[in-house]
Design a protein around this motif. Sequence first.
Motif, PDB file in Angstrom:
ATOM      1  N   ILE A 214       5.290  15.286   1.788  1.00  0.00           N
ATOM      2  CA  ILE A 214       4.735  14.307   2.733  1.00  0.00           C
ATOM      3  C   ILE A 214       3.464  14.838   3.388  1.00  0.00           C
ATOM      4  O   ILE A 214       2.436  14.149   3.441  1.00  0.00           O
ATOM      5  N   LEU A 215       3.502  16.072   3.871  1.00  0.00           N
ATOM      6  CA  LEU A 215       2.346  16.642   4.569  1.00  0.00           C
ATOM      7  C   LEU A 215       1.172  16.869   3.627  1.00  0.00           C
ATOM      8  O   LEU A 215       0.021  16.914   4.065  1.00  0.00           O
ATOM      9  N   GLY A 216       1.445  17.022   2.324  1.00  0.00           N
ATOM     10  CA  GLY A 216       0.378  17.262   1.362  1.00  0.00           C
ATOM     11  C   GLY A 216      -0.273  16.005   0.833  1.00  0.00           C
ATOM     12  O   GLY A 216      -1.198  16.082   0.017  1.00  0.00           O
ATOM     13  N   ASP A 217       0.167  14.848   1.257  1.00  0.00           N
ATOM     14  CA  ASP A 217      -0.372  13.581   0.759  1.00  0.00           C
ATOM     15  C   ASP A 217      -0.752  12.711   1.961  1.00  0.00           C
ATOM     16  O   ASP A 217       0.104  12.292   2.731  1.00  0.00           O
ATOM     17  N   LEU A 220       1.096   9.327   2.199  1.00  0.00           N
ATOM     18  CA  LEU A 220       2.470   9.444   2.680  1.00  0.00           C
ATOM     19  C   LEU A 220       2.512   9.767   4.163  1.00  0.00           C
ATOM     20  O   LEU A 220       3.364   9.269   4.897  1.00  0.00           O
ATOM     21  N   ARG A 221       1.572  10.602   4.620  1.00  0.00           N
ATOM     22  CA  ARG A 221       1.534  10.947   6.047  1.00  0.00           C
ATOM     23  C   ARG A 221       1.350   9.703   6.899  1.00  0.00           C
ATOM     24  O   ARG A 221       1.996   9.538   7.934  1.00  0.00           O
ATOM     25  N   LEU A 222       0.460   8.821   6.477  1.00  0.00           N
ATOM     26  CA  LEU A 222       0.190   7.610   7.245  1.00  0.00           C
ATOM     27  C   LEU A 222       1.415   6.701   7.276  1.00  0.00           C
ATOM     28  O   LEU A 222       1.812   6.201   8.338  1.00  0.00           O
ATOM     29  N   VAL A 332       7.326   4.701  -1.066  1.00  0.00           N
ATOM     30  CA  VAL A 332       7.745   6.085  -1.291  1.00  0.00           C
ATOM     31  C   VAL A 332       8.235   6.277  -2.723  1.00  0.00           C
ATOM     32  O   VAL A 332       7.901   7.271  -3.383  1.00  0.00           O
ATOM     33  N   GLN A 333       9.017   5.347  -3.229  1.00  0.00           N
ATOM     34  CA  GLN A 333       9.530   5.466  -4.595  1.00  0.00           C
ATOM     35  C   GLN A 333       8.406   5.468  -5.631  1.00  0.00           C
ATOM     36  O   GLN A 333       8.533   6.102  -6.679  1.00  0.00           O
ATOM     37  N   ARG A 334       7.312   4.778  -5.344  1.00  0.00           N
ATOM     38  CA  ARG A 334       6.206   4.725  -6.287  1.00  0.00           C
ATOM     39  C   ARG A 334       5.265   5.923  -6.171  1.00  0.00           C
ATOM     40  O   ARG A 334       4.574   6.267  -7.131  1.00  0.00           O
ATOM     41  N   ALA A 401      -3.684   4.362  -3.969  1.00  0.00           N
ATOM     42  CA  ALA A 401      -2.395   4.933  -4.363  1.00  0.00           C
ATOM     43  C   ALA A 401      -1.477   3.927  -5.030  1.00  0.00           C
ATOM     44  O   ALA A 401      -0.697   4.289  -5.923  1.00  0.00           O
ATOM     45  N   LEU A 402      -1.509   2.669  -4.608  1.00  0.00           N
ATOM     46  CA  LEU A 402      -0.591   1.664  -5.146  1.00  0.00           C
ATOM     47  C   LEU A 402      -1.273   0.709  -6.125  1.00  0.00           C
ATOM     48  O   LEU A 402      -0.713  -0.334  -6.460  1.00  0.00           O
TER      49      LEU A 402
END
Length: 416
Positions: A214-217, A220-222, A332-334, A401-402
């Motif tokens: 999470i912290l590396g993306d 995901l952080r947002l 998250v799953q994607r 990302a999506l």
Amino acid sequence: VIGDWAFSVAFSIYVYQNGGATALGVISIVRYLTMAVLASILSVLADKVDRRRLMIAADVIRAVLVVACAAIVVADGPAVAVYVLAVLVGVVGLTFRPAQAALLPSLARNPSELTAANVASSTINSVGFFVGPMIGGLLLAVADVGAVFVFDALTFVWSAVMVLGVRPTTVVVETTNDIETFTELDTELDTPVDDSEPKQVGMFDGAADGYRVILGDRDLRLIVALYVAQTIVAGCSAVYGVTIALDLLKMSESGVGVLNAALGVGGLIGSVAALVLAQRGKLSRDFGIGVAMWAAPLLLVAAFASIPAALVAMVLIGIGNSIVDVNAETIVQRLVPDEVLGRVFGALDSAAIGGMALGAAIMSLMIATVGLRGGLVIIGVGVTVLVLLAIPGLVRVDKTALAPEGLDLLRGVPML
């Protein structure tokens, strides 16, 4: 989910009767903090053992613990024992959700089916939001807290039987002899041989991997930051839900169940809305709308302290809840690889539960200082403003990302 919400109503009433709003806030904080600390650790199990069996074991253990709660209540035993067992029920449940969320992508055949499956899951949750509090309120009206606890135990048995029916899929990969030979030769030539003793790996090693992902993306952080903001409001609801019904609106004990049932009605509407909105391809932006809908309706209750206003607010929050659940899980799953998906969901749960603990503490403090209505205004305005500030980032997540697979190739064609 039905049993959990029935239990939540009965347990909240039980704690409120034994210690008032302060006790309710303290117990909520203890439960949330305990679960926040253990969520990421226990989620490792979802990536290291059979996910289906893990879910069944969690159901059976929780059924036993809730039966013990019921026995203590019926025997008029110490309330502290019920509090401890309730905390244990929540801790055991930490293994169920990561396993469920990580198992679902392996059962879906494409991203559209995964989104639809999450909508179906959210719809089931919404039915639980509606039916659970309704049954809890009904049982409280005709029986007592112990009867609700027994009902909850039966729903865990029901859940275990349902999970027994899940059949894992098997992926068959066909290869030619030439490809197999090439792969073996490539491995033989390029892969260094490690003659050292294999390192002993503990069952719970890698518990922090979910946080690292999470912290590396930044995307995901947002998403996780906004998700935590929503859970802070959810933590506040553990305190303001009962307080609104019993103190502000002067409703009976079953009124708590009525307000929670309104959440369920909104959740059903929100599930349909989430499925329709998913077709737009704006999962992150719709997720932000869902977070705002958790907060903004609280201003309605603060402005109009009436039962109709509270019911409308709960329905709107329920709609937002479904949109948040569906979109957050799908995003998250994607974005996350399967091998760490369980741990990422565990980290997400840990952060979310920590947010709920913070929310319970904040709401208890605000009720004691600025009052219930003042607290609702602060929470409602604060989280809504946070979502507005995050809109540019949510737009970026949707566009990058999506984005659909192969979109970059299409953009490289001058005609397109």
